[in-house]
Design an enzyme around this catalytic site. Structure first.
Site, mmCIF file in Angstrom:
data_model
loop_
_atom_site.group_PDB
_atom_site.id
_atom_site.type_symbol
_atom_site.label_atom_id
_atom_site.label_comp_id
_atom_site.label_asym_id
_atom_site.label_seq_id
_atom_site.Cartn_x
_atom_site.Cartn_y
_atom_site.Cartn_z
ATOM 1 N N LYS A 96 32.824 -60.640 19.259
ATOM 2 C CA LYS A 96 32.289 -59.422 18.635
ATOM 3 C C LYS A 96 30.773 -59.476 18.538
ATOM 4 O O LYS A 96 30.132 -58.433 18.340
ATOM 5 C CB LYS A 96 32.893 -59.227 17.244
ATOM 6 C CG LYS A 96 34.369 -58.835 17.245
ATOM 7 C CD LYS A 96 34.857 -58.578 15.827
ATOM 8 C CE LYS A 96 36.327 -58.178 15.791
ATOM 9 N NZ LYS A 96 37.229 -59.301 16.089
ATOM 10 N N HIS A 123 32.468 -54.583 16.916
ATOM 11 C CA HIS A 123 33.859 -54.595 16.442
ATOM 12 C C HIS A 123 34.592 -53.386 17.017
ATOM 13 O O HIS A 123 34.367 -52.250 16.596
ATOM 14 C CB HIS A 123 33.879 -54.581 14.918
ATOM 15 C CG HIS A 123 35.222 -54.890 14.338
ATOM 16 N ND1 HIS A 123 36.384 -54.914 15.092
ATOM 17 C CD2 HIS A 123 35.595 -55.198 13.065
ATOM 18 C CE1 HIS A 123 37.409 -55.212 14.315
ATOM 19 N NE2 HIS A 123 36.957 -55.392 13.085
ATOM 20 N N GLU A 146 37.359 -66.733 7.056
ATOM 21 C CA GLU A 146 38.019 -67.215 8.268
ATOM 22 C C GLU A 146 37.696 -68.678 8.527
ATOM 23 O O GLU A 146 38.551 -69.446 8.988
ATOM 24 C CB GLU A 146 37.638 -66.362 9.476
ATOM 25 C CG GLU A 146 38.408 -66.736 10.731
ATOM 26 C CD GLU A 146 38.247 -65.770 11.879
ATOM 27 O OE1 GLU A 146 39.016 -65.875 12.860
ATOM 28 O OE2 GLU A 146 37.363 -64.884 11.805
#
Length: 415
Positions: free
Chosen positions: A337, A342, A316
């Protein structure tokens, strides 16, 4: 065809750090962690014995006893967030909108796994006649959207999205599109998940996706940190009310922010691993920005997918740099998160709420538990404390197993 403007008028969240939006938001800004030892079942034989559970939840605050008995926990969570969002929007009594112009798109990555496990035990131990007649409508993934539509009499488009950890974001993107193109005036959309069960924890632990920091659950979720070793399983729901701007204006609604872009792509690469360089994630962000008409330097914040996995966070980071170039280093990035764990299919919905609040309140929630820099993750992850900053535009990223990518663009509302 001229696309209609879409605004966010209702927010609802049930999370491991709070039973509503204000409590959750305060906890995120205070750096609280929702992770701790699993209390829902005996996890002593599991390699991972902690998770980010919803705490102190009573479904009877949101539905009657009969409904609650016939609803899987993921549906109960969805209803709680939906009630908060509709009340926040001023639709709490089920009036103020045309029922045939109100859509409901609420998904779940896995659906009623707790119900499936319980009913399988009943079948195995007592035979097929002991399987509940409510088994199927309790566990199927679309039933949260169905029950919410019944609660509010919403007769517009009604369905569920299922795209693993991108589920909630895809639901919101779908509601956004329907309002833009005139298929609805109001959309109640997001995701819910309740997978902290023996099979849920066992399955994710077996694939080595979870952190194994059993000695320190509260610090186990550490996105972008060099010592990250997997995600912390979370649960809950995140649901929003989207509304066509003219509809919101006519009834004097409070507007939190404007949703301006949606990008959805596929990796076509691997069951669980992201495409090299975050190629699919890059395309999702680019599509969202183009859809929104946003220049790169107009974005000040990215709410990252940031799960705390070694490969995912590095990928990412590459994707954000690939899209924004040098401007990437001027952007605050954070992964909420780190606090909530999550939330799987609920993550995209809850994180869209957090992104909206960052824009509305001009404050960036932090990435907690960040202690050791990773050369592969070299952006500003807003470590450990919130940052006050004007945010005129932001992105919320959600990426799921199977190569599902979604990005949502939010802008400060200007009349």
């Amino acid at each position: 065809m001229t696309r209609r403007r879409v605004v966010v008028t209702g927010l609802g969240v049930l999370s491991p750090v709070g039973k509503d939006v204000p409590t959750t938001w305060r906890a995120l800004l205070a750096g609280c962690s929702g992770s701790g030892p699993i209390l829902r079942f005996d996890a002593s034989a599991f390699p991972v014995r902690f998770a980010a559970e919803v705490k102190g939840f009573d479904p009877l605050e949101y539905m009657d006893r009969k409904e609650a008995r016939r609803a899987d926990p993921y549906v109960q969570y969805a209803m709680a967030a939906a009630v908060e969002a509709m009340t926040d929007a001023g639709f709490g009594d089920g009036t103020g909108f045309d029922p045939e112009r109100c859509a409901v798109v609420v998904g779940s990555g896995i659906g009623g796994v707790a119900t499936f496990e319980e009913q399988h035990d009943a079948y195995r131990d007592q035979g097929p006649r002991r399987v509940s007649p409510f088994f199927v409508p309790m566990f199927i993934t679309d039933i949260a959207a169905g029950m919410i539509s019944m609660r509010y009499g919403a007769k517009g488009p009604n369905y569920a999205t299922v795209s693993a950890c991108a589920t909630g974001a895809h639901a919101i993107g779908s509601g956004f599109r329907m309002i833009q193109y005139g298929d609805a005036d109001v959309a109640l959309c997001g995701g819910a998940e309740a997978t902290i069960t023996p099979m849920g924890v066992g399955g994710f632990a077996s694939m080595k996706a979870l952190s194994e920091r059993n000695d320190s659950p509260a610090t186990a979720s550490r996105p972008f940190d060099a010592t990250r070793d997997g995600f912390v399983l979370g649960e809950g729901a995140g649901i929003v009310v989207l509304e066509e701007l003219g509809h919101a204006r006519r009834r004097g609604a409070r507007i939190h922010a404007e949703i301006v872009g949606f990008g959805a792509t596929g990796d076509a690469h691997h069951l669980t691993a992201p495409a090299p360089g975050g190629e699919g994630a890059q395309r999702a962000m680019r599509v969202a920005l183009a859809d929104a008409g946003l220049a790169l330097d107009e974005v000040q914040y990215v709410n990252a997918h940031g799960t705390s996995t070694p490969t995912g966070d590095a990928s990412e980071t590459q994707a954000i740099k690939g899209v924004f170039g040098e401007h990437a280093r001027a952007i605050n990035v954070s992964s909420t998160k780190s606090a909530t764990g999550h939330m799987l299919g609920a993550a995209g919905g809850a994180e869209f709420v957090f992104t909206t609040l960052a824009v509305r309140d001009a404050v960036i929630p932090p990435t907690i538990n960040y202690t050791t820099a990773d050369p592969a993750c070299d952006l500003n992850y807003t470590p450990n404390v919130p940052v006050e900053r004007e945010v005129t535009a932001a992105l919320s990223n959600s990426f799921g197993f199977g190569g599902h990518n979604a990005a949502l663009a939010v802008r400060r509302f200007e009349d």
